[in-house]
Structure formats: structure tokens, C-alpha cells
Design a protein around this motif. Structure first.
Motif, PDB file in Angstrom:
ATOM      1  N   PHE A 274       0.871  -1.172   0.000  1.00 20.66           N
ATOM      2  CA  PHE A 274       0.000   0.000   0.000  1.00 20.66           C
ATOM      3  C   PHE A 274       0.907   1.220   0.000  1.00 20.66           C
ATOM      4  CE2 PHE A 274      -2.195  -3.519   1.858  1.00 20.66           C
ATOM      5  CZ  PHE A 274      -3.492  -3.426   1.374  1.00 20.66           C
ATOM      6  N   GLY A 275       1.372   1.595  -1.185  1.00 20.16           N
ATOM      7  CA  GLY A 275       2.369   2.651  -1.261  1.00 20.16           C
ATOM      8  C   GLY A 275       3.650   2.204  -0.582  1.00 20.16           C
ATOM      9  N   ASN A 276       4.059   2.922   0.446  1.00 15.55           N
ATOM     10  CA  ASN A 276       5.317   2.613   1.143  1.00 15.55           C
ATOM     11  C   ASN A 276       5.174   1.537   2.206  1.00 15.55           C
ATOM     12  OD1 ASN A 276       6.743   4.602  -0.293  1.00 15.55           O
ATOM     13  ND2 ASN A 276       6.074   6.190   1.129  1.00 15.55           N
ATOM     14  N   ASN A 277       3.949   1.161   2.531  1.00 11.52           N
ATOM     15  CA  ASN A 277       3.698   0.204   3.610  1.00 11.52           C
ATOM     16  C   ASN A 277       3.191  -1.118   3.058  1.00 11.52           C
ATOM     17  OD1 ASN A 277       4.066   2.243   5.830  1.00 11.52           O
ATOM     18  ND2 ASN A 277       2.331   3.179   4.777  1.00 11.52           N
ATOM     19  N   GLY A 278       3.290  -2.161   3.878  1.00  5.63           N
ATOM     20  CA  GLY A 278       2.819  -3.441   3.386  1.00  5.63           C
ATOM     21  C   GLY A 278       2.680  -4.504   4.457  1.00  5.63           C
ATOM     22  N   TYR A 279       2.113  -5.628   4.020  1.00  2.84           N
ATOM     23  CA  TYR A 279       1.891  -6.800   4.865  1.00  2.84           C
ATOM     24  C   TYR A 279       2.328  -8.017   4.067  1.00  2.84           C
ATOM     25  CZ  TYR A 279      -0.823 -10.684   6.908  1.00  2.84           C
ATOM     26  OH  TYR A 279      -1.220 -11.888   7.446  1.00  2.84           O
ATOM     27  N   LYS A 280       3.047  -8.936   4.727  1.00  3.05           N
ATOM     28  CA  LYS A 280       3.434 -10.158   4.027  1.00  3.05           C
ATOM     29  C   LYS A 280       3.399 -11.350   4.973  1.00  3.05           C
ATOM     30  CE  LYS A 280       8.488  -9.529   4.424  1.00  3.05           C
ATOM     31  NZ  LYS A 280       9.726  -9.360   3.630  1.00  3.05           N
ATOM     32  N   PHE A 281       3.279 -12.518   4.369  1.00  2.00           N
ATOM     33  CA  PHE A 281       3.212 -13.750   5.167  1.00  2.00           C
ATOM     34  C   PHE A 281       3.698 -14.918   4.318  1.00  2.00           C
ATOM     35  CE2 PHE A 281      -0.750 -13.506   2.865  1.00  2.00           C
ATOM     36  CZ  PHE A 281      -0.970 -14.810   2.446  1.00  2.00           C
ATOM     37  N   ALA A 282       4.062 -15.986   4.990  1.00  2.00           N
ATOM     38  CA  ALA A 282       4.389 -17.254   4.334  1.00  2.00           C
ATOM     39  C   ALA A 282       3.785 -18.367   5.179  1.00  2.00           C
ATOM     40  CB  ALA A 282       5.902 -17.441   4.205  1.00  2.00           C
ATOM     41  N   LEU A 283       3.066 -19.281   4.537  1.00  2.00           N
ATOM     42  CA  LEU A 283       2.397 -20.383   5.225  1.00  2.00           C
ATOM     43  C   LEU A 283       3.010 -21.703   4.773  1.00  2.00           C
ATOM     44  CD1 LEU A 283      -1.301 -19.211   4.693  1.00  2.00           C
ATOM     45  CD2 LEU A 283      -0.009 -19.068   6.826  1.00  2.00           C
ATOM     46  N   GLU A 284       3.223 -22.597   5.722  1.00  2.00           N
ATOM     47  CA  GLU A 284       3.746 -23.914   5.381  1.00  2.00           C
ATOM     48  C   GLU A 284       2.815 -25.000   5.931  1.00  2.00           C
ATOM     49  OE1 GLU A 284       7.505 -24.739   7.181  1.00  2.00           O
ATOM     50  OE2 GLU A 284       7.035 -23.639   9.011  1.00  2.00           O
ATOM     51  N   PRO A 285       2.702 -26.125   5.223  1.00  2.00           N
ATOM     52  CA  PRO A 285       1.811 -27.203   5.682  1.00  2.00           C
ATOM     53  C   PRO A 285       2.426 -27.960   6.855  1.00  2.00           C
ATOM     54  CG  PRO A 285       2.987 -27.896   3.718  1.00  2.00           C
ATOM     55  CD  PRO A 285       3.377 -26.458   3.958  1.00  2.00           C
ATOM     56  N   THR A 286       1.560 -28.506   7.684  1.00  2.00           N
ATOM     57  CA  THR A 286       2.018 -29.323   8.815  1.00  2.00           C
ATOM     58  C   THR A 286       1.577 -30.768   8.586  1.00  2.00           C
ATOM     59  OG1 THR A 286      -0.005 -28.934  10.085  1.00  2.00           O
ATOM     60  CG2 THR A 286       1.790 -27.350  10.359  1.00  2.00           C
ATOM     61  N   ASN A 287       2.136 -31.664   9.367  1.00  3.40           N
ATOM     62  CA  ASN A 287       1.804 -33.082   9.222  1.00  3.40           C
ATOM     63  C   ASN A 287       0.361 -33.388   9.577  1.00  3.40           C
ATOM     64  OD1 ASN A 287       4.383 -33.726   8.357  1.00  3.40           O
ATOM     65  ND2 ASN A 287       5.142 -34.122  10.450  1.00  3.40           N
ATOM     66  N   ASP A 288      -0.263 -32.526  10.396  1.00  4.26           N
ATOM     67  CA  ASP A 288      -1.664 -32.757  10.764  1.00  4.26           C
ATOM     68  C   ASP A 288      -2.618 -31.954   9.869  1.00  4.26           C
ATOM     69  OD1 ASP A 288      -1.044 -30.279  11.722  1.00  4.26           O
ATOM     70  OD2 ASP A 288      -1.831 -30.603  13.750  1.00  4.26           O
ATOM     71  N   ASN A 289      -2.137 -31.605   8.671  1.00  4.49           N
ATOM     72  CA  ASN A 289      -2.955 -30.957   7.643  1.00  4.49           C
ATOM     73  C   ASN A 289      -3.500 -29.589   8.059  1.00  4.49           C
ATOM     74  OD1 ASN A 289      -2.726 -32.634   5.424  1.00  4.49           O
ATOM     75  ND2 ASN A 289      -4.343 -34.014   6.122  1.00  4.49           N
ATOM     76  N   ARG A 290      -2.696 -28.862   8.765  1.00  7.91           N
ATOM     77  CA  ARG A 290      -2.989 -27.452   9.004  1.00  7.91           C
ATOM     78  C   ARG A 290      -1.937 -26.631   8.253  1.00  7.91           C
ATOM     79  NH1 ARG A 290      -3.409 -26.446  15.336  1.00  7.91           N
ATOM     80  NH2 ARG A 290      -1.554 -27.800  15.365  1.00  7.91           N
ATOM     81  N   MET A 291      -2.062 -25.326   8.325  1.00  2.00           N
ATOM     82  CA  MET A 291      -1.041 -24.450   7.761  1.00  2.00           C
ATOM     83  C   MET A 291      -0.558 -23.518   8.857  1.00  2.00           C
ATOM     84  SD  MET A 291      -2.090 -23.707   3.806  1.00  2.00           S
ATOM     85  CE  MET A 291      -0.372 -23.655   3.302  1.00  2.00           C
ATOM     86  N   MET A 292       0.755 -23.429   8.973  1.00  2.00           N
ATOM     87  CA  MET A 292       1.382 -22.647  10.024  1.00  2.00           C
ATOM     88  C   MET A 292       2.137 -21.480   9.400  1.00  2.00           C
ATOM     89  SD  MET A 292       4.080 -24.013  12.911  1.00  2.00           S
ATOM     90  CE  MET A 292       5.381 -24.347  11.704  1.00  2.00           C
ATOM     91  N   PHE A 293       2.128 -20.358  10.094  1.00  2.00           N
ATOM     92  CA  PHE A 293       2.869 -19.198   9.623  1.00  2.00           C
ATOM     93  C   PHE A 293       4.367 -19.432   9.803  1.00  2.00           C
ATOM     94  CE2 PHE A 293      -1.272 -17.316  10.184  1.00  2.00           C
ATOM     95  CZ  PHE A 293      -1.346 -16.331   9.204  1.00  2.00           C
ATOM     96  N   GLN A 294       5.090 -19.512   8.693  1.00  2.00           N
ATOM     97  CA  GLN A 294       6.543 -19.507   8.785  1.00  2.00           C
ATOM     98  C   GLN A 294       7.019 -18.105   9.143  1.00  2.00           C
ATOM     99  OE1 GLN A 294       9.352 -19.175   5.508  1.00  2.00           O
ATOM    100  NE2 GLN A 294       9.917 -21.319   5.880  1.00  2.00           N
ATOM    101  N   ASN A 295       6.297 -17.116   8.611  1.00  2.71           N
ATOM    102  CA  ASN A 295       6.534 -15.737   9.045  1.00  2.71           C
ATOM    103  C   ASN A 295       5.303 -14.897   8.722  1.00  2.71           C
ATOM    104  OD1 ASN A 295       6.914 -14.124   6.441  1.00  2.71           O
ATOM    105  ND2 ASN A 295       8.430 -15.757   6.164  1.00  2.71           N
ATOM    106  N   GLU A 296       5.153 -13.813   9.456  1.00  3.00           N
ATOM    107  CA  GLU A 296       4.096 -12.833   9.220  1.00  3.00           C
ATOM    108  C   GLU A 296       4.615 -11.492   9.713  1.00  3.00           C
ATOM    109  OE1 GLU A 296      -0.705 -12.250   9.996  1.00  3.00           O
ATOM    110  OE2 GLU A 296       0.535 -13.116  11.589  1.00  3.00           O
ATOM    111  N   SER A 297       4.587 -10.494   8.851  1.00  2.00           N
ATOM    112  CA  SER A 297       5.154  -9.215   9.273  1.00  2.00           C
ATOM    113  C   SER A 297       4.516  -8.061   8.505  1.00  2.00           C
ATOM    114  CB  SER A 297       6.679  -9.197   9.044  1.00  2.00           C
ATOM    115  OG  SER A 297       6.978  -9.329   7.674  1.00  2.00           O
ATOM    116  N   LEU A 298       4.666  -6.894   9.071  1.00  2.00           N
ATOM    117  CA  LEU A 298       4.359  -5.647   8.390  1.00  2.00           C
ATOM    118  C   LEU A 298       5.688  -5.051   7.941  1.00  2.00           C
ATOM    119  CD1 LEU A 298       1.835  -4.254  11.015  1.00  2.00           C
ATOM    120  CD2 LEU A 298       1.258  -5.288   8.823  1.00  2.00           C
ATOM    121  N   PHE A 299       5.655  -4.248   6.876  1.00  2.00           N
ATOM    122  CA  PHE A 299       6.924  -3.673   6.436  1.00  2.00           C
ATOM    123  C   PHE A 299       6.725  -2.259   5.905  1.00  2.00           C
ATOM    124  CE2 PHE A 299       5.262  -6.008   2.757  1.00  2.00           C
ATOM    125  CZ  PHE A 299       5.369  -5.085   1.734  1.00  2.00           C
ATOM    126  N   TRP A 300       7.818  -1.534   5.946  1.00  2.00           N
ATOM    127  CA  TRP A 300       7.902  -0.167   5.423  1.00  2.00           C
ATOM    128  C   TRP A 300       9.112  -0.120   4.516  1.00  2.00           C
ATOM    129  CZ3 TRP A 300      10.736   4.314   8.081  1.00  2.00           C
ATOM    130  CH2 TRP A 300      10.483   5.522   7.413  1.00  2.00           C
TER     131      TRP A 300
END
Length: 363
Positions: A90-116
Motif C-alpha cells: 500500500f504505497g510505502n507500507n505493506g503486509y506479508k506472510f508465508a504459510l507452510e503445511p504441517t503433518n496434521d494438515n494445518r497451515m502454520m505461519f513460517q513468518n508474518e510481518s508488516l513492512f515499510w
């Protein structure tokens, strides 16, 4: 491409490893029209915005379960794709994430952050199963999360007899128009009482494409003052009809006109619609295009389409061409200079039909 003018609109998006999308890296404008054949990946791009909504509403695991597990969301499954990633600017600001699968068929955040873009990432969290973006202490939060929460992904394809828009619903359900239009009657009832100029404009616009349409007949249901059901009248008649007596195309146009002409206070930060032309007469498509272009002067719109008639109403710089190569969706904006001579003799839709733009239309 008309660039976004404010930091409240999505200016750039990166998607990796999501469904048919191996990698998508796009600059976003005020008006973004995705074109491509069935199965190219347009709907997957649209559905990514729904995924963001579920992430921010702390419903990620529920969504993963309903989809059929991580393999249904990851590009060719976890054997091919280790992470599902997103970056939203959003212009100079932002949001990002990465999700990875788990053995019990969920998805876990490998990372989640806001950035400038001047200071890098802030609050890079990992190992959680639902978003913790709300707990970030950075001021970037106020320039990103509220706008993402105010996206609306509208889907008006269901006009069957069981469609929610045709059913009785609570008259107080009128804070905003729901994404499937289920509370249309309650929302219009509120506009009629509190925003009469917008309401009248919606009615006049509907009458342009449906000359028989007299207006809405909005009232609480006779046996329950807390409920309402969509009713309408024919021109110069006062007998109310139910929504089930509207054609599918007319009902969809009513929903689209309400979205695009609603008062500013209800407007989403981005209006996202998948194949709005479905079931519409060519003249209605032309009117719809004018509504879309008008709304995009103040708001961001993301629209996917297979309609040559609709594409004809836009400029080449508005288009995002979606194709599929080796099972992966590709997204590109047109180099408009290379089509200037062609456009002297052909419309944009004709060039698309000739497959000179890519994203071959459905025949």
C-alpha cells in the motif's frame, strides 16, 4: 494503467505457491480487468483476496479444512510447493506472510510481518496458526490492516430459487451489502430511508436496462416487522412481485448497480468482482462498464471477465492478461504502445478474439 492515488489502495501484489499461481508479481491500478479463458487462473487470483480476509479474521484453519487441506491451496501440492506466500503493498507500507503445511494438515505461519520500504520488516512472527498481525505494535498496522479488512469480494452467480438474496432476512442486517447480496432488501431499505439520492440513482440505473422495472417495494414482512424480503413492482403498477420473478440477469444487474452506486460511507476500499457480465444483455454490459469506470475514478476495482463486449469498453492499459503455461497461471499487463496501430482498425475485444492479446476468450 491509472496508478492508485492514495495509500489506502493496493499498489502492488506478489503471490507465490497458491493454487494455479506459481508466482504472480503485479503492479495494481485503480481499474484492473483480468481477461483469460476458463481455467486460466482468474478466479484463483480473486479467491486470494478471500484468503486474506479469512487470515485477518483468524479463520485460516477453518478455511484450510473446508478447502480439503493444505494440498488444495498449495501450487501442485506440498510435494511441489513448500510455502504459500503473499506480499501486499500500500504505497510505502505493506503486509506479508508465508504459510507452510504441517503433518496434521494445518497451515502454520513460517513468518508474518508488516513492512515499510524505508525501514524493512517489523514484528516478524512465526510458528502460529492464526494471524497475529493485530498484535503488531508498529504504526504500519493502521496503514494496511484496515484497508484489507474493507475489501469486498462480490460473487453474484447464485440466482437459483434457493439463493439467499431471494430469502427472508433480518431488516437490521444493513451495515453493508454482503458479498453474495443476501441482505439486499435490508440494505436498500436503509438507503431509501437515509440516502434517498443514492437510492433513486440505483433505481434509475436499473430502469435503463430493465424498462419494465418500476421500483422496489420495500417493507417489513407482514407477519414479522424484524424481517424483510426483496420485492419490486412493474412500471405503472402497484402489485408487488418477489425476487424470484426477476430474470437472473436483471437480479445480477440490480446487485451490481447497488454495489457500484452505494454511498461513499459504505464503499469498500477495493471492489472485487468475478465475471460480473454473467447473464447480462449486451446493453446492460455497456451500462455496467460505465458504472465500473465511474467507480474506478475514486475507488479501486478488480474485475475478471470473459466478455468481449465488456473488454471493448475499457482501455488496453486496464487489462491484465491471464494465461496458463505448463499448468501455472501467468499474469501480464499489456505493452500498450505495441497495439496503437491495431486499435486504429480494431476494437480491443476484436484483438482479444484474434488472440493478439493472449488470454484467448471463450468461444
Amino acid at each position: 494503467m491509472k496508478k492508485v492515488t492514495g495509500s489506502d489502495q493496493l499498489s502492488h501484489i506478489v503471490i507465490e505457491g497458491y493454487k494455479s499461481i506459481g508466482k504472480c508479481d503485479l503492479q495494481m491500478g485503480c481499474l484492473n480487468v483480468l481477461i483469460g479463458a476458463n481455467g486460466a487462473g482468474k478466479s484463483n487470483f480473486i479467491s486470494f483476496f478471500r484468503l486474506i480476509a479469512t487470515v485477518l479474521d483468524h479463520r485460516l484453519q477453518s478455511q484450510v479444512g473446508r478447502a480439503g487441506g493444505p494440498d488444495a491451496l498449495l501450487h501442485f501440492g506440498r510435494k511441489k510447493t513448500e510455502l504459500l506466500k503473499g506480499e501486499l503493498f500500500f504505497g510505502n507500507n505493506g503486509y506479508k506472510f508465508a504459510l507452510e503445511p504441517t503433518n496434521d494438515n494445518r497451515m502454520m505461519f513460517q513468518n508474518e510481518s508488516l513492512f515499510w520500504n524505508m525501514g524493512g520488516d517489523f514484528g516478524n512472527y512465526s510458528g502460529h496458526f492464526e494471524s497475529v498481525a493485530d498484535s503488531h505494535k508498529s504504526q504500519i498496522k493502521q496503514y494496511t490492516l484496515p484497508y484489507m479488512r474493507r475489501w469486498r469480494v462480490y460473487h453474484f452467480h447464485d440466482t437459483s430459487s434457493s439463493a439467499r438474496v431471494k430469502q427472508i432476512h433480518r431488516i437490521s442486517d444493513n451495515d453493508f451489502l454482503r458479498e453474495d447480496g443476501a441482505n439486499l432488501a435490508a440494505f436498500l431499505f436503509r438507503l431509501q430511508k437515509n440516502h434517498p439520492s443514492h437510492y433513486k440513482r440505483i433505481v434509475r440505473t436499473i430502469q435503463m436496462v430493465a424498462p419494465f422495472f418500476g421500483g422496489f417495494y420495500l417493507r417489513p414482512t407482514p407477519d414479522n416487522p424484524d424481517s424483510i424480503q426483496l420485492e419490486w413492482t412493474e412500471k405503472e403498477q402497484d402489485i408487488p412481485f418477489k425476487a424470484s420473478e426477476l430474470s437472473d440477469g436483471t437480479l445480477r444487474f440490480i446487485l451490481l448497480a447497488t454495489v457500484l452506486l452505494q454511498p461513499e460511507e459504505f464503499m469498500p476500499s477495493s471492489i472485487i468482482v468475478d465475471e460480473p457480465e454473467l447473464g447480462l444483455h449486451p446493453y446492460a454490459i455497456n451500462v455496467l462498464a460505465e458504472l465500473i469506470k465511474s467507480a474506478s475514478s475514486e475507488h479501486q476495482l478488480i474485475v475478471s471477465t470473459q466478455s468481449v463486449e465488456l473488454v471493448n469498453q475499457f482501455d488496453a492499459e486496464d487489462l491484465i492478461v491471464v494465461d496458463k503455461q505448463q499448468g501455472a497461471s501467468t499474469f501480464k499487463r499489456l505493452e500498450t504502445d505495441s497495439f496503437k496501430e491495431w486499435l486504429q482498425d480494431y476494437s480491443l475485444g476484436e484483438l482479444w478474439k484474434k488472440n493478439l492479446l493472449g488470454g484467448r476468450p471463450q468461444r
